[in-house]
Design an enzyme around this catalytic site. Structure first.
Site, PDB file in Angstrom:
ATOM      1  N   CYS A  71       0.841  -1.204   0.000  1.00 15.29           N
ATOM      2  CA  CYS A  71       0.000   0.000   0.000  1.00 15.29           C
ATOM      3  C   CYS A  71       0.879   1.257   0.000  1.00 15.29           C
ATOM      4  O   CYS A  71       1.608   1.506   0.962  1.00 15.29           O
ATOM      5  CB  CYS A  71      -0.899  -0.050   1.231  1.00 15.29           C
ATOM      6  N   CYS A  94       0.316   3.670   2.819  1.00 11.11           N
ATOM      7  CA  CYS A  94       0.804   3.033   4.055  1.00 11.11           C
ATOM      8  C   CYS A  94       2.303   3.277   4.214  1.00 11.11           C
ATOM      9  O   CYS A  94       2.777   3.629   5.290  1.00 11.11           O
ATOM     10  CB  CYS A  94       0.533   1.532   4.036  1.00 11.11           C
TER      11      CYS A  94
END
Length: 115
Positions: A32, A35
């Site tokens: 991600c 992230c």
């Protein structure tokens, strides 16, 4: 001592739910982009707030049971647990200033609530 500790389905309850101070759990995955972008921000804030809040990270791909239990749909998501209960959710990447502002509000409200 490490400011951000990693938790899994196996140790989540013992590590997070028993905290006497607010516990922030950052759910993320290695693939991600937001992230990865937010990880250093979370680490910095954790170091600055050490002792006032507990900071954890959980790989959502490796800990599906917890992800399902708390109905997490977007990553990254930070869930603030107080007295073992999930509360505020911070979804998506946040710059440090925004994360600090939200954390200050959470800590201020938890300090004024009756024990």
């Amino acid at each position: 001592m490490e400011s951000v500790r990693e938790v899994t389905d196996g140790n989540f309850a013992a590590e997070v739910l028993g905290q006497r101070i607010p516990a922030l759990v950052r759910f993320w995955t290695p693939w991600c982009g937001p992230c990865r972008l937010g990880a250093p921000v979370f680490d910095e804030v954790a170091a600055e707030y050490e002792g006032r809040a507990a900071f954890y990270k959980m790989d959502a791909d490796q800990s599906r049971e917890t992800v399902v239990r708390y109905r997490l749909r977007n990553l990254p998501t930070i869930v603030v647990f107080q007295d073992g209960e999930p509360g505020t959710r911070i979804v998506g990447f946040r710059p440090k200033s925004a994360l600090v502002r939200q954390l200050d509000e959470i800590l201020e409200s938890s300090a004024t609530e009756p024990a």
